[in-house]
Write a protein that holds these residues in place. Structure first.
Motif, short mmCIF file in Angstrom:
data_model
loop_
_atom_site.label_atom_id
_atom_site.label_comp_id
_atom_site.label_asym_id
_atom_site.label_seq_id
_atom_site.Cartn_x
_atom_site.Cartn_y
_atom_site.Cartn_z
N ASN A 289 22.88 58.17 82.83
CA ASN A 289 22.38 59.48 82.44
C ASN A 289 21.58 60.10 83.59
O ASN A 289 21.18 59.43 84.53
CB ASN A 289 21.59 59.44 81.13
N LYS B 248 18.66 61.19 83.97
CA LYS B 248 17.28 60.75 84.20
C LYS B 248 17.20 59.27 84.59
O LYS B 248 16.12 58.74 84.77
CB LYS B 248 16.45 61.00 82.94
N GLN B 249 18.36 58.61 84.66
CA GLN B 249 18.43 57.20 85.04
C GLN B 249 17.64 56.29 84.08
O GLN B 249 17.14 55.25 84.47
CB GLN B 249 17.89 57.01 86.47
N GLU B 250 17.55 56.71 82.82
CA GLU B 250 16.79 55.92 81.86
C GLU B 250 17.61 54.80 81.25
O GLU B 250 17.09 53.74 80.94
CB GLU B 250 16.24 56.83 80.76
N ASN B 251 18.88 55.06 81.03
CA ASN B 251 19.72 54.00 80.47
C ASN B 251 21.17 54.20 80.90
O ASN B 251 21.51 55.21 81.53
CB ASN B 251 19.60 53.94 78.95
N THR B 252 21.99 53.22 80.56
CA THR B 252 23.37 53.19 81.02
C THR B 252 24.30 53.14 79.82
O THR B 252 23.95 52.62 78.76
CB THR B 252 23.61 51.94 81.91
N GLN C 272 19.35 49.88 76.19
CA GLN C 272 18.00 50.37 75.97
C GLN C 272 17.50 51.05 77.24
O GLN C 272 18.02 50.82 78.33
CB GLN C 272 17.06 49.21 75.60
N ALA C 273 16.47 51.87 77.11
CA ALA C 273 15.91 52.56 78.27
C ALA C 273 15.35 51.54 79.26
O ALA C 273 14.66 50.59 78.87
CB ALA C 273 14.81 53.52 77.84
N ASN C 274 15.71 51.70 80.53
CA ASN C 274 15.21 50.84 81.61
C ASN C 274 15.46 49.36 81.33
O ASN C 274 14.59 48.51 81.54
CB ASN C 274 13.71 51.09 81.85
N SER C 275 16.63 49.04 80.82
CA SER C 275 16.93 47.67 80.43
C SER C 275 18.44 47.44 80.49
O SER C 275 19.22 48.39 80.45
CB SER C 275 16.43 47.40 79.01
#
Length: 219
Positions: free
Chosen positions: A139, A141-145, A161-164
């Motif tokens: 995404n 914002k590079q928060e999740n994949t 999950q975000a940043n995981s």
């Protein structure tokens, strides 16, 4: 007027169904390659045995008991579902690239049901994603994949999950519609705390897992 409203309602519902599994616009395709355990955290480990409270809602039947995941050798593990009275309901052999029903209790021992259970447990364990070629979306914002993979005429979509690298949710799409949704929740130890899988449409099947015990496998 009533016919017009009914037609609009039908078209709106159809549009929602057709776009329900579309890749959200905030995700951008990054690459296509083999998805590994470096990208996605596996749901089970060959060094850990896990015990879950399990509930299965299958058509008009309800089954409850315990699901044990245990490594039996270096390449094989088993998922064994036992009722609270100690009756074994099924035993699924799990290997790197396959799941096989090696035992199923009489009333459930029908090809359609055993195949369904194999596919669903494989889906929960991310067998349709890990070590398969898939597309990777990130995404803005590079928060999740987001990962996608195809198998058996179906499209599998996984959100981390975000940043995981832990999977938070997965969707399965058939030829037209979303047919299945799975939601994962993790504990402080980064292992699955609960899993909920539900089929959509005419197939009335729901599986719920809640972790009870985690322990190290004996070497």
């Amino acid at each position: 007027m009533a016919t017009f409203r009914l037609k609009n309602l039908y078209l709106s519902s159809l549009l929602i169904l057709l776009t329900g599994c579309a890749i959200p616009v905030k995700y951008k395709l990054a690459e296509q390659r083999k998805i590994t355990t470096t990208d996605v955290q596996p749901l089970v480990s060959d060094s850990v045995s896990m015990l879950y409270k399990m509930q299965i809602f299958l058509f008009n039947k309800y089954y409850t008991g315990l699901l044990l995941h245990k490594q039996t050798d270096s390449v094989t593990s088993h998922l064994v579902f036992v009722t609270e009275l100690g009756m074994k309901m099924f035993d699924i052999e799990v290997k790197k690239d396959s799941l096989k029903m090696v035992y199923c209790f009489g009333p459930m021992n029908k090809p359609k049901i055993t195949n369904l259970l194999e596919n669903d447990m494989g889906s929960i364990l991310l067998h349709q994603l890990i070590n398969k070629t898939g597309k990777i979306y990130v995404n803005k914002k590079q928060e999740n994949t987001l990962y996608t993979a195809k198998e058996g005429g179906k499209k599998y979509i996984y959100y981390t999950q975000a940043n995981s690298n832990r999977i938070a949710k997965s969707l399965v799409k058939g030829k037209l519609f979303t047919t299945q949704k799975t939601v994962y929740k993790f504990g402080a130890d980064n292992l699955p705390e609960s899993v909920s899988l539900k089929h959509k449409g005419l197939l009335r099947l729901k599986i719920k897992l809640n972790r009870i015990i985690t322990g190290k496998t004996n070497d």
